[in-house]
Scaffold this motif. Structure first.
Motif, mmCIF file in Angstrom:
data_model
loop_
_atom_site.group_PDB
_atom_site.id
_atom_site.type_symbol
_atom_site.label_atom_id
_atom_site.label_comp_id
_atom_site.label_asym_id
_atom_site.label_seq_id
_atom_site.Cartn_x
_atom_site.Cartn_y
_atom_site.Cartn_z
ATOM 1 N N GLY A 186 0.788 -1.225 0.000
ATOM 2 C CA GLY A 186 0.000 0.000 0.000
ATOM 3 C C GLY A 186 0.823 1.279 0.000
ATOM 4 N N ALA A 187 0.135 2.384 -0.287
ATOM 5 C CA ALA A 187 0.784 3.692 -0.374
ATOM 6 C C ALA A 187 1.403 4.100 0.966
ATOM 7 C CB ALA A 187 -0.228 4.739 -0.831
ATOM 8 N N LYS A 188 0.708 3.821 2.075
ATOM 9 C CA LYS A 188 1.233 4.207 3.389
ATOM 10 C C LYS A 188 2.506 3.427 3.729
ATOM 11 C CE LYS A 188 -3.089 5.770 5.501
ATOM 12 N NZ LYS A 188 -4.059 5.579 6.625
ATOM 13 N N THR A 189 2.516 2.144 3.361
ATOM 14 C CA THR A 189 3.708 1.329 3.602
ATOM 15 C C THR A 189 4.878 1.863 2.787
ATOM 16 O OG1 THR A 189 2.371 -0.637 4.030
ATOM 17 C CG2 THR A 189 4.688 -0.993 3.478
ATOM 18 N N CYS A 190 4.607 2.218 1.537
ATOM 19 C CA CYS A 190 5.660 2.777 0.679
ATOM 20 C C CYS A 190 6.192 4.082 1.251
ATOM 21 C CB CYS A 190 5.125 2.988 -0.745
ATOM 22 S SG CYS A 190 4.873 1.464 -1.686
ATOM 23 N N LYS A 192 6.272 4.999 4.326
ATOM 24 C CA LYS A 192 7.091 4.690 5.492
ATOM 25 C C LYS A 192 8.480 4.224 5.073
ATOM 26 C CE LYS A 192 7.200 4.143 10.042
ATOM 27 N NZ LYS A 192 6.972 5.257 10.986
ATOM 28 N N LEU A 193 8.542 3.381 4.043
ATOM 29 C CA LEU A 193 9.831 2.886 3.549
ATOM 30 C C LEU A 193 10.642 4.020 2.923
ATOM 31 C CD1 LEU A 193 8.628 -0.493 1.985
ATOM 32 C CD2 LEU A 193 10.106 -0.222 3.994
ATOM 33 N N TYR A 194 9.953 4.925 2.219
ATOM 34 C CA TYR A 194 10.647 6.076 1.625
ATOM 35 C C TYR A 194 11.334 6.906 2.705
ATOM 36 C CZ TYR A 194 7.899 5.256 -2.665
ATOM 37 O OH TYR A 194 7.329 4.713 -3.787
ATOM 38 N N SER A 195 10.677 7.017 3.859
ATOM 39 C CA SER A 195 11.237 7.833 4.944
ATOM 40 C C SER A 195 12.557 7.263 5.461
ATOM 41 C CB SER A 195 10.224 7.957 6.094
ATOM 42 O OG SER A 195 10.053 6.716 6.762
ATOM 43 N N TYR A 196 12.799 5.973 5.192
ATOM 44 C CA TYR A 196 14.068 5.336 5.573
ATOM 45 C C TYR A 196 15.023 5.250 4.386
ATOM 46 C CZ TYR A 196 11.928 3.906 9.985
ATOM 47 O OH TYR A 196 11.328 3.896 11.247
ATOM 48 N N GLY A 197 14.683 5.935 3.305
ATOM 49 C CA GLY A 197 15.555 5.949 2.135
ATOM 50 C C GLY A 197 15.452 4.703 1.276
ATOM 51 N N ILE A 198 14.409 3.926 1.475
ATOM 52 C CA ILE A 198 14.205 2.694 0.706
ATOM 53 C C ILE A 198 13.244 2.987 -0.444
ATOM 54 C CG2 ILE A 198 13.402 0.296 0.796
ATOM 55 C CD1 ILE A 198 14.046 0.364 3.817
ATOM 56 N N GLU A 199 13.758 3.074 -1.657
ATOM 57 C CA GLU A 199 12.941 3.423 -2.810
ATOM 58 C C GLU A 199 12.859 2.300 -3.841
ATOM 59 O OE1 GLU A 199 14.375 7.064 -4.414
ATOM 60 O OE2 GLU A 199 13.847 8.241 -2.634
ATOM 61 N N LYS A 200 13.959 1.580 -4.029
ATOM 62 C CA LYS A 200 13.991 0.484 -4.987
ATOM 63 C C LYS A 200 13.814 -0.854 -4.241
ATOM 64 C CE LYS A 200 15.104 3.099 -8.572
ATOM 65 N NZ LYS A 200 14.206 3.274 -9.739
ATOM 66 N N ILE A 201 13.308 -1.845 -4.965
ATOM 67 C CA ILE A 201 13.162 -3.163 -4.352
ATOM 68 C C ILE A 201 14.525 -3.712 -3.950
ATOM 69 C CG2 ILE A 201 12.359 -5.531 -4.708
ATOM 70 C CD1 ILE A 201 10.224 -4.457 -6.570
#
Length: 395
Positions: A186-190, A192-201
């Motif tokens: 989901g968008a919210k999970t993404c 949250k991951l973006y906030s940790y610098g995680i953008e690519k799989i």
């Protein structure tokens, strides 16, 4: 030794648009939007030409037309889409041993074990070519060891392409893709991951499971597995649908009982005809009402098995009277017929005389030949939306 799995995910490209283009070739190569009215509707589907302007499904039609003013807006035909979907389903049903239909235009196929006799990728390729040849619809597929990776492969193969992700290369295939490409993430999970610098799989694949469980709790393992293409879910065999339904969104909210009844009668008649066409009967009916404040109510009632609108319509009208709050305006109204089972239109099922049976047979014969609604009941004529029909059945 663990058997290799060969899972195929099939998706009909821009399905609604492709079906409309089949009937109207002048739409080919042009930006097309399938959806409701320009003022109140939403985009059900759009062509790749429209997508290049930022248009996407579920977007308000008004916003879509601002992004792409020269787009052609088509209201669409559920009947056409349903028939096209049935054609594709029949081909798949005749060809493969195990498949799952997840939507009107999406399928999963399990070809595991077939490698002992056939090349699974060639088999899937031949199936794709047959579907395109017989239906004239573009189609894409992805093949992989799991449903998750197969679906992602299909998205990369679009439009009108195919990809096989070989066993052992799943993580390599997924690594450069954005994390939002993972199905069901989901968008919210993404965010949250973006906030940790995680953008690519690939970034997500390097994260430890303990970290994901700390941040997301039990969902951490799910995310960790998905990033690695780990998915043990099986193909659920396709089964007959259990209900048939249709809805109508008004261009302007209404509180007029006659208008509501007219629309309901028309929709009930259309559904009943489809039931008889497919050799089905139903044991339950329901009315859905959504008011202008988006409050939604559904009321249902069990009935004797039937596919006759002269039995269904009075019951639908009665449910409307019970469900409708007269001091509120209605935005959307719908009919659902459920508990479907196979059954022919015998006299005992209609619970009526032979003349009534002959009337239905005559009406259905004309509608089968010349199209839905060639013959319909006067009470089901939508106000201002149909021309005079000399064959109109007075009821």
């Amino acid at each position: 030794m663990v058997q290799k799995r060969y899972i195929v995910h099939i998706d009909l490209d821009s399905f609604f648009v492709s079906v409309e283009r089949k009937f109207n070739p002048s739409l080919i190569g042009k930006p097309v939007i399938i959806g409701g009215s320009a003022d109140r509707g939403v985009v059900a589907s759009c062509s790749y030409e429209a997508r290049s302007f930022g248009v996407h499904s579920a977007m308000p039609t008004r916003q879509a037309l601002k992004l792409c003013p020269h787009a052609i807006l088509v209201r669409g035909s559920h009947g056409r889409y349903g028939e096209a979907s049935r054609e594709v389903t029949q081909i798949i049903d005749e060809t493969v041993p195990l498949y799952q239909k997840t939507s009107v235009d999406e399928f999963y196929i399990d070809l595991s074990g077939m490698e002992r006799f056939h090349n699974p990728y060639k088999f899937a390729t031949d199936l794709r070519h047959r579907i395109m040849r017989e239906t004239e619809l573009p189609i894409s597929f992805g093949m992989a060891s799991t449903k998750t990776v197969a679906k992602m492969a299909t998205n990369q193969a679009k439009p009108n392409g195919q990809i096989f992700i070989e066993h052992g290369t799943e993580m390599e295939f997924m690594a450069p893709l954005p994390i939002r490409k993972i199905p069901m993430l989901g968008a919210k999970t993404c965010e949250k991951l973006y906030s940790y610098g995680i953008e690519k799989i690939g970034d997500l694949q390097k994260v430890e499971l303990r970290f994901l469980e700390t941040v997301f709790g039990r969902a951490g393992l799910y995310i960790w597995n998905k990033a690695r293409g780990i998915d043990t879910s099986e193909i659920t065999p396709h089964g007959d649908r259990k209900s048939i339904s249709t809805e109508h969104t008004f261009d302007a909210d209404t509180a007029d009982m006659r208008t509501l009844e007219t629309i309901l009668v028309s929709m009930t008649e259309e559904l009943a005809f489809k039931l008889r066409k497919e050799g089905k009967i139903v044991g339950c009916m329901a009315v859905k009402i959504r008011y202008n404040d988006f409050e939604t109510h559904t009321l249902q009632e069990k009935i004797s098995l039937t596919a006759a609108e002269h039995i269904l319509i009075p019951g639908i009208k009665n449910l409307l009277k019970k469900a409708w709050s007269k001091n509120k305006k209605v935005r959307l109204i719908g009919v659902k017929l459920s508990q479907l089972t196979t059954g022919s239109n015998q006299i005992n099922l209609f619970d009526d005389n032979e003349e009534q049976i002959k009337l239905y047979q005559a009406m259905d014969t004309i509608n089968f030949k010349y199209g839905d609604k060639t013959v319909c009941r006067a009470s089901g004529m939508e106000i201002g939306t149909r021309n005079f029909n000399p064959f109109l059945a007075n009821a």
